[in-house]
Motif scaffolding. Sequence first.
Motif, PDB file in Angstrom:
ATOM      1  N   GLU A   4     -16.704 -12.489 -19.411  1.00  0.00           N
ATOM      2  CA  GLU A   4     -16.231 -12.855 -20.487  1.00  0.00           C
ATOM      3  C   GLU A   4     -15.078 -11.655 -20.693  1.00  0.00           C
ATOM      4  N   GLU A   5     -15.026 -10.630 -19.874  1.00  0.00           N
ATOM      5  CA  GLU A   5     -13.873  -9.638 -19.756  1.00  0.00           C
ATOM      6  C   GLU A   5     -13.930  -8.803 -18.505  1.00  0.00           C
ATOM      7  N   TYR A   6     -12.695  -8.520 -18.372  1.00  0.00           N
ATOM      8  CA  TYR A   6     -12.193  -7.780 -17.075  1.00  0.00           C
ATOM      9  C   TYR A   6     -11.699  -6.504 -17.291  1.00  0.00           C
ATOM     10  N   VAL A   7     -12.115  -5.298 -16.759  1.00  0.00           N
ATOM     11  CA  VAL A   7     -11.766  -3.968 -16.999  1.00  0.00           C
ATOM     12  C   VAL A   7     -10.915  -3.596 -15.926  1.00  0.00           C
ATOM     13  N   ILE A   8      -9.585  -3.384 -16.015  1.00  0.00           N
ATOM     14  CA  ILE A   8      -8.790  -3.193 -14.654  1.00  0.00           C
ATOM     15  C   ILE A   8      -8.294  -1.619 -14.804  1.00  0.00           C
ATOM     16  N   GLU A   9      -8.727  -0.900 -13.622  1.00  0.00           N
ATOM     17  CA  GLU A   9      -8.440   0.406 -13.466  1.00  0.00           C
ATOM     18  C   GLU A   9      -7.366   0.391 -12.396  1.00  0.00           C
ATOM     19  N   TRP A  10      -6.224   1.092 -12.796  1.00  0.00           N
ATOM     20  CA  TRP A  10      -4.771   0.856 -12.089  1.00  0.00           C
ATOM     21  C   TRP A  10      -4.513   1.764 -11.038  1.00  0.00           C
ATOM     22  N   GLY A  11      -5.687   2.821 -11.208  1.00  0.00           N
ATOM     23  CA  GLY A  11      -5.658   4.029 -10.078  1.00  0.00           C
ATOM     24  C   GLY A  11      -4.872   5.081 -10.314  1.00  0.00           C
ATOM     25  N   ASP A  12      -4.017   5.127 -11.420  1.00  0.00           N
ATOM     26  CA  ASP A  12      -3.340   6.393 -11.940  1.00  0.00           C
ATOM     27  C   ASP A  12      -3.986   7.069 -13.236  1.00  0.00           C
ATOM     28  N   GLY A  13      -5.476   6.403 -13.664  1.00  0.00           N
ATOM     29  CA  GLY A  13      -5.967   6.802 -14.776  1.00  0.00           C
ATOM     30  C   GLY A  13      -5.761   5.664 -16.270  1.00  0.00           C
ATOM     31  N   ASN A  14      -4.928   4.751 -15.877  1.00  0.00           N
ATOM     32  CA  ASN A  14      -4.584   3.942 -16.991  1.00  0.00           C
ATOM     33  C   ASN A  14      -5.601   2.644 -16.888  1.00  0.00           C
ATOM     34  N   SER A  16       3.499   5.743  -4.777  1.00  0.00           N
ATOM     35  CA  SER A  16       2.640   6.000  -3.845  1.00  0.00           C
ATOM     36  C   SER A  16       1.299   4.974  -4.023  1.00  0.00           C
ATOM     37  N   SER A  17       0.656   4.855  -2.740  1.00  0.00           N
ATOM     38  CA  SER A  17      -0.344   3.710  -2.887  1.00  0.00           C
ATOM     39  C   SER A  17      -1.427   4.022  -4.051  1.00  0.00           C
ATOM     40  N   LYS A  18      -1.865   2.971  -4.561  1.00  0.00           N
ATOM     41  CA  LYS A  18      -2.735   2.732  -5.399  1.00  0.00           C
ATOM     42  C   LYS A  18      -4.118   2.064  -5.154  1.00  0.00           C
ATOM     43  N   THR A  19      -5.100   2.576  -5.704  1.00  0.00           N
ATOM     44  CA  THR A  19      -6.365   1.640  -5.577  1.00  0.00           C
ATOM     45  C   THR A  19      -6.675   1.193  -6.940  1.00  0.00           C
ATOM     46  N   ILE A  20      -6.658  -0.173  -6.743  1.00  0.00           N
ATOM     47  CA  ILE A  20      -6.973  -0.795  -8.176  1.00  0.00           C
ATOM     48  C   ILE A  20      -8.415  -1.290  -8.064  1.00  0.00           C
ATOM     49  N   THR A  21      -9.292  -1.096  -9.428  1.00  0.00           N
ATOM     50  CA  THR A  21     -10.475  -1.706  -9.326  1.00  0.00           C
ATOM     51  C   THR A  21     -10.621  -2.524 -10.512  1.00  0.00           C
ATOM     52  N   VAL A  22     -11.366  -3.558 -10.252  1.00  0.00           N
ATOM     53  CA  VAL A  22     -11.488  -4.677 -11.529  1.00  0.00           C
ATOM     54  C   VAL A  22     -13.064  -4.827 -11.615  1.00  0.00           C
ATOM     55  N   VAL A  51     -22.478  -6.079 -15.105  1.00  0.00           N
ATOM     56  CA  VAL A  51     -21.027  -5.582 -14.729  1.00  0.00           C
ATOM     57  C   VAL A  51     -21.073  -5.939 -13.283  1.00  0.00           C
ATOM     58  N   LYS A  52     -20.029  -6.123 -12.556  1.00  0.00           N
ATOM     59  CA  LYS A  52     -19.759  -5.806 -11.032  1.00  0.00           C
ATOM     60  C   LYS A  52     -18.292  -5.625 -10.853  1.00  0.00           C
ATOM     61  N   LYS A  53     -17.880  -5.008  -9.962  1.00  0.00           N
ATOM     62  CA  LYS A  53     -16.617  -4.498  -9.342  1.00  0.00           C
ATOM     63  C   LYS A  53     -16.242  -4.704  -8.302  1.00  0.00           C
ATOM     64  N   SER A  54     -14.803  -4.775  -7.885  1.00  0.00           N
ATOM     65  CA  SER A  54     -14.520  -4.768  -6.646  1.00  0.00           C
ATOM     66  C   SER A  54     -12.992  -3.908  -6.836  1.00  0.00           C
ATOM     67  N   SER A  55     -12.434  -3.622  -5.489  1.00  0.00           N
ATOM     68  CA  SER A  55     -11.415  -2.583  -5.282  1.00  0.00           C
ATOM     69  C   SER A  55     -10.548  -3.117  -4.112  1.00  0.00           C
ATOM     70  N   LYS A  56      -9.197  -2.893  -4.332  1.00  0.00           N
ATOM     71  CA  LYS A  56      -8.403  -2.972  -3.203  1.00  0.00           C
ATOM     72  C   LYS A  56      -7.277  -2.075  -3.336  1.00  0.00           C
ATOM     73  N   THR A  57      -6.472  -1.506  -2.212  1.00  0.00           N
ATOM     74  CA  THR A  57      -5.694  -0.618  -2.017  1.00  0.00           C
ATOM     75  C   THR A  57      -4.148  -1.196  -1.826  1.00  0.00           C
ATOM     76  N   ILE A  58      -3.260  -1.085  -2.506  1.00  0.00           N
ATOM     77  CA  ILE A  58      -2.041  -1.652  -2.613  1.00  0.00           C
ATOM     78  C   ILE A  58      -0.796  -0.425  -2.366  1.00  0.00           C
ATOM     79  N   SER A  59       0.266  -0.895  -1.512  1.00  0.00           N
ATOM     80  CA  SER A  59       1.360  -0.059  -1.302  1.00  0.00           C
ATOM     81  C   SER A  59       2.551  -0.502  -2.087  1.00  0.00           C
ATOM     82  N   LEU A  60       2.818   0.042  -2.965  1.00  0.00           N
ATOM     83  CA  LEU A  60       4.081  -0.411  -3.884  1.00  0.00           C
ATOM     84  C   LEU A  60       5.572  -0.493  -3.226  1.00  0.00           C
ATOM     85  N   GLU A  61       5.439  -0.024  -1.825  1.00  0.00           N
ATOM     86  CA  GLU A  61       6.617  -0.276  -1.130  1.00  0.00           C
ATOM     87  C   GLU A  61       6.759  -1.529  -0.159  1.00  0.00           C
ATOM     88  N   SER A  62       5.595  -2.112  -0.250  1.00  0.00           N
ATOM     89  CA  SER A  62       5.583  -3.356   0.804  1.00  0.00           C
ATOM     90  C   SER A  62       6.233  -4.534  -0.284  1.00  0.00           C
TER      91      SER A  62
END
Length: 490
Positions: A170-180, A199-205, A215-226
């Motif tokens: 029903e909903e997804y909670v997105i943690e952007w990796g910087d506290g927001n 800087s690289s961020k680990t995003i969790t949904v 609830v279940k979650k998954s994460s991935k790390t992204i590079s903002l410079e790529s």
Amino acid sequence: MQFWYSLYRIILLLFQQQQLTSPIKRILLFLGGWFIVSSSFGQQINDNQCNSLPPGTLSGEFGLVNEVGCAPLQVGISNKQIVSVKNRYIFDYKGGSPDTYKTTTDSSFTYTKSGLYVVMKLSESSTGQLQRACKVVTVQNPTPPEFRVLICSNGTAALSITNHAITEYEEYVIEWGDGNVTIINKFNLFAQYRYQDNSSKTITVQGRHRVSNCVKKSSKTISLESNSKPATISKLEILDATTGELTISNPNLLELEVYRQEGAGVFKTLGTIVKNADEKVRVLVDTNKIFCYKIKPRDSCAATLESNVVCSSFIRITRESDANVVSIQPYLHPSEVKTMTVKRNDTVWWNPTVTQWFRPDNEGQCGKETCYRLEINTQDALIISNRICAEPPPSLCNPLGHLFVPDVFTPNGDGVNDLFEVKGEVDGDPQILIYDRWGSVIFHNSINVRNWNGAINGSPAPPGAYLYRINVTDKVGRTFVKRGTVSLLR
């Protein structure tokens, strides 16, 4: 049943907009969900005998532990009836007479797959009177959410859920990796967020089922410079006179739109949408016009990620009496061309250069068509032209009868074989042209001079091979062109 699910979505949306405390909201959502589920089962089960009790059968009662939860979900029976004997259960009732089901006396059961299930209890009263009751179990999917992230040029991350059709959270909670944190629901599976640093961020949904709090979650790390890779058109194949096919690679799984350019005009959308990672798209073509194609993202965040441009190219055949002249359409962007190949009956026949656009073909098999196709390898794509076929040249399968052309002559004045002389059953005098090795005409017969005596401008021609072309009409009116080589010996 679709109506009830639509109603439930509306209830969820309304509750999300109201400033209700969490316990009250959960109770209302649970009651709303129970009403929808209960109502929907009355519609989707054929011959539902939960509510239509046979004569003499009483309405029973029982309780369920874990009516709603994640798979695997173990439910337990709590008997609320004061008097209930010979208790038997059907944990996946789907309609019809309960007598056709295998029952169990076990009071617990584990569901391994998500879905809605009906539990039916069969029992008797102390006086032996039959009793029946049903309840619905909601088993929700605990599959972790999958998502993709596209990094835009201004440091904005565009996130979208890609497996909602499977999870149906029903909903997804997105943690952007910087506290927001951002929360999205199943009616809008897309979110954007702009970072303040590179800087690289680990995003969790985290996916959440509201009713069960599953609830279940998954994460991935992204590079903002790529930089994300643009879509690519790897192939344009002309299938027939009006149809072409684009082979498209979409590594970011963006929503793409196909654009076409006619000649030197502007690119205009065809309204065709591409969403899959690899896809083939049919497009309209015209073998009398040059069309170019490219792919553009529909998302403004990725507007700069346009694909390469590919253009159509065609092949044509002009039939002459002695040859099929194959001509190709020059590619609109010649600087991008790596190789060009013309295949004859699927075998390499000719490799044109940027200044070579036609070639005669005087070979073939009588009674069988010869087919030609052009392949152009550019820096990014393969362009395959239309396939065109033709019968062999007429002179090959209908040879000029009784025509003699010498292979060699010796203009040495001995009176034997001193002239290049053409003989045969022809109508009038043949037209004879002799060429030197540079392609210059050195002899042209006339009424006064019918045969070549081996001289060039009155001087003896040097020994060697000379090309000839003979235009002749036979006695039935067929015109032929014969080409060949004659050796001059002294």
